[in-house]
Enzyme design. Structure first.
Site, short mmCIF file in Angstrom:
data_model
loop_
_atom_site.label_atom_id
_atom_site.label_comp_id
_atom_site.label_asym_id
_atom_site.label_seq_id
_atom_site.Cartn_x
_atom_site.Cartn_y
_atom_site.Cartn_z
N LEU A 192 -11.57 -32.73 -13.11
CA LEU A 192 -10.17 -32.33 -12.97
C LEU A 192 -9.58 -31.82 -14.28
O LEU A 192 -8.56 -32.31 -14.75
CB LEU A 192 -9.34 -33.48 -12.42
CG LEU A 192 -9.52 -33.76 -10.92
CD1 LEU A 192 -8.75 -35.03 -10.52
CD2 LEU A 192 -9.07 -32.58 -10.06
N SER A 210 -14.95 -16.56 -11.81
CA SER A 210 -14.26 -15.81 -12.86
C SER A 210 -12.81 -15.55 -12.50
O SER A 210 -12.47 -15.41 -11.32
CB SER A 210 -14.96 -14.46 -13.08
OG SER A 210 -14.22 -13.71 -14.04
N ASN A 244 -19.80 -11.23 -17.67
CA ASN A 244 -19.20 -11.55 -18.98
C ASN A 244 -19.67 -10.56 -20.05
O ASN A 244 -18.89 -10.18 -20.91
CB ASN A 244 -19.57 -12.97 -19.40
CG ASN A 244 -18.77 -14.00 -18.63
OD1 ASN A 244 -18.33 -13.75 -17.52
ND2 ASN A 244 -18.58 -15.17 -19.20
N GLY A 248 -10.33 -17.02 -14.79
CA GLY A 248 -9.56 -17.96 -15.60
C GLY A 248 -8.74 -18.91 -14.74
O GLY A 248 -8.97 -19.04 -13.53
P1 2AM Z 1 -13.08 -35.77 -18.80
O1 2AM Z 1 -11.75 -35.45 -18.21
O2 2AM Z 1 -13.49 -37.17 -18.55
O3 2AM Z 1 -13.17 -35.38 -20.27
C1 2AM Z 1 -13.95 -30.23 -18.30
O4 2AM Z 1 -13.99 -30.59 -19.63
C2 2AM Z 1 -14.43 -31.34 -17.40
O5 2AM Z 1 -15.73 -31.73 -17.81
C3 2AM Z 1 -13.57 -32.58 -17.44
O6 2AM Z 1 -13.49 -33.07 -16.13
C4 2AM Z 1 -14.33 -33.52 -18.33
O7 2AM Z 1 -14.16 -34.87 -18.04
C5 2AM Z 1 -15.74 -33.14 -18.03
N1 2AM Z 1 -16.63 -33.42 -19.14
C6 2AM Z 1 -16.55 -32.94 -20.39
N2 2AM Z 1 -17.55 -33.44 -21.16
C7 2AM Z 1 -18.25 -34.26 -20.38
C8 2AM Z 1 -19.41 -35.08 -20.59
N3 2AM Z 1 -20.03 -35.11 -21.77
N4 2AM Z 1 -19.87 -35.81 -19.56
C9 2AM Z 1 -19.24 -35.75 -18.37
N5 2AM Z 1 -18.15 -35.00 -18.11
C10 2AM Z 1 -17.67 -34.27 -19.09
#
Ligand code: 2AM
Length: 483
Positions: free
Chosen positions: A12, A130, A189, A132
């Site tokens: 999320l 794509s 991209n 954004g």
């Molecule tokens: P978070 O909210 O717990 O940070 C975009 O960054 C999404 O990827 C977010 O839902 C984030 O979760 C998740 N995310 C980022 N790094 C992550 C990681 N190392 N392991 C699992 N989820 C990750």
């Protein structure tokens, strides 16, 4: 019993939130989960309040709330987190259920993950998304690939959330097997890098050679957006040039060092791997690299002299020529990008639908443009078109654009203003339409120093010759040894 969800989403962050809000607005019930679980409750009480969402506090709970076949989509950080989530999801799914990765994964990872997930009796989709944040909410371009058997189960959801073109066709269709969707997103991209670079080159010429103000340039881009160049990137450039801070154009206060996240580089690396001349995108990646060497450039600018000439030509004519240069180079960029996809399709056994890809890029995404409708038409007319430049419409357009395009490149070079993408595209065009290139001499050189052999124009293909050029070497060709 409470209603089960049509699809589940993990991740999320803003893209994930916007995409599920989009799905819900189309009548789907969505179950949501996030690694940091508090975000689930925050979303359910906040942007998701009063809507058809099911908040899950564990992956087990998320999977248990889904209609069969279960569809679990991840929109998480690319790389290891995707592999980690796949392993966490698998124990909660049954045969025929689907795991979907909507992040910016590198296609070789998606090829590997498709095999892995299929080996567990499940189905996998890696989809490019794509457009954004705004695209995710209002209609993105979606490029799904993976296990073909998964497509019918997600088709309605994906196509209803995707952007639509004028006739209502969705900018989403099945791309192909395993990593095909993420590959096509990667090429998208790369093309985006190219489209942006040629616009920047036109801007630099208008500003430095023609001495135009941002207001004048704003007007030119406004005009260009009404014709062949009509596109999202021309439109935002028009708006950027018109944006003022304290009465002055903000763009002129921005530091000239470009960032990149790597997808342009991946496209270039893939072209090198597959032996495809993707010159315009390659130059666009390198132009960002050179821009990033700011300190070195500042130092060099103080000590190295270039030409000192003042533009005395016809300004209006040059602006018109610039429009032709942009259009000609843009056609080359797409011809090269399609060439790369065609070679990848052979290499990775994908059955790509080239017209369908143009339609997917037609709306919702960053490279959306009127021009893509003509690419779609070209492939509809001839699905096995070998190169876009051989399509009668594009051939005619490039032929018409070339005089102005050549004047732009020649003038820029004599003024010492760098236009790497515009010129390399023109060189590709001239190489592509040359029956004979100087590779005969190249082959002679290779044979001279390395006995690499050559074929002859007066002998059938496949017959190889070696010459003892100096009288000192032997008659042994390099095929007989391995150095
Ligand atoms: P978070 O909210 O717990 O940070 C975009 O960054 C999404 O990827 C977010 O839902 C984030 O979760 C998740 N995310 C980022 N790094 C992550 C990681 N190392 N392991 C699992 N989820 C990750």
């Amino acid at each position: 019993m409470t209603k089960l969800a049509d699809i589940g989403l993990i991740g999320l962050a803003v893209m994930g939130e916007n995409l599920v809000l989009n799905m819900e607005s189309k009548g789907y019930t969505v179950a949501v989960y996030n690694r940091t679980v508090e975000k689930v409750d925050k979303f359910i009480k906040g942007r998701g309040a009063g809507k058809n969402f099911i908040g899950a506090h564990s992956i087990k709970e998320l999977c248990a709330s889904l209609e069969k076949p279960r569809k679990v989509m991840m929109l998480v950080k690319a790389g290891q987190p995707v592999d980690d989530f796949i392993d966490l999801i698998i124990p909660h799914l049954e045969e025929g259920d689907i795991i979907i990765d909507g992040g910016n994964s590198h296609f070789p990872d998606t090829i590997r993950r498709t095999k892995y997930v299929e080996s567990k009796g499940l189905l996998y989709i890696g989809t490019g998304v794509s457009g954004g944040e705004e695209g995710a909410l209002k209609g993105p371009s979606m490029m799904p690939g993976g296990s073909p058997a998964a497509w019918p189960a997600v088709k309605d959801i994906f196509q209803s959330v995707a952007a639509k073109v004028e006739d209502g066709s969705p900018c989403c269709d099945w791309v192909g097997e395993d990593g095909a969707g993420h590959f096509v997103k990667m090429v998208h991209n790369g093309i985006e890098y190219g489209d942006m670079q040629i616009i920047c080159e036109a801007y630099q010429l208008m500003k430095e050679m023609l001495g135009m103000s941002s207001d004048e340039m704003h007007e030119v881009f406004k005009e260009w957006n009404k014709g062949d160049l009509d596109s999202y990137l021309i439109e935002i450039t028009r708006d950027i040039l018109g944006y003022k801070e304290d009465g002055e154009a903000l763009v002129e206060k921005i530091l000239d060092t470009a960032g990149q996240k790597g997808t342009g580089k991946w496209t270039g690396v893939s072209a090198l791997d597959l032996g495809i001349p993707l010159t315009l995108i390659g130059e666009s990646v390198f132009a960002r690299c050179l821009s990033a060497q700011k300190d070195l450039r500042v130092e060099a600018s103080k000590v190295i002299e270039g030409p000192k000439v003042k533009f005395e030509g016809d300004k209006a004519q040059m602006i018109n020529d610039l429009k032709d240069a942009l259009f000609g180079a843009k056609i080359i960029s797409y011809a090269q990008g399609y060439n790369l996809m065609m070679e990848a399709a052979k290499e990775y056994n994908w059955n790509l639908n080239y017209g369908g890809i143009a339609l997917m890029w037609r709306g919702g995404c960053i490279i959306r443009s009127v021009f893509l409708a003509d690419i779609k038409k070209a492939f509809d007319k001839n699905p096995t078109l070998a190169n876009l430049l051989l399509d009668p419409y594009f051939k005619g357009k490039v032929e018409k654009a070339q005089a102005g395009w050549r004047r732009v490149c020649a003038t820029a070079l004599s003024y010492g203003i760098p236009v790497p993408a515009l010129t390399s595209a023109l060189c590709y065009f001239d190489g592509f339409r040359s029956e004979r290139l100087p590779a005969n001499l190249l082959q002679a050189q290779r044979d001279y120093f390395g006995a690499h052999t050559y074929e002859r124009i007066d002998k059938p293909r496949g017959e190889f010759f070696h010459t003892n050029w100096t009288g000192r070497g032997g008659d042994t060709a390099s095929t007989t040894y391995d150095v």
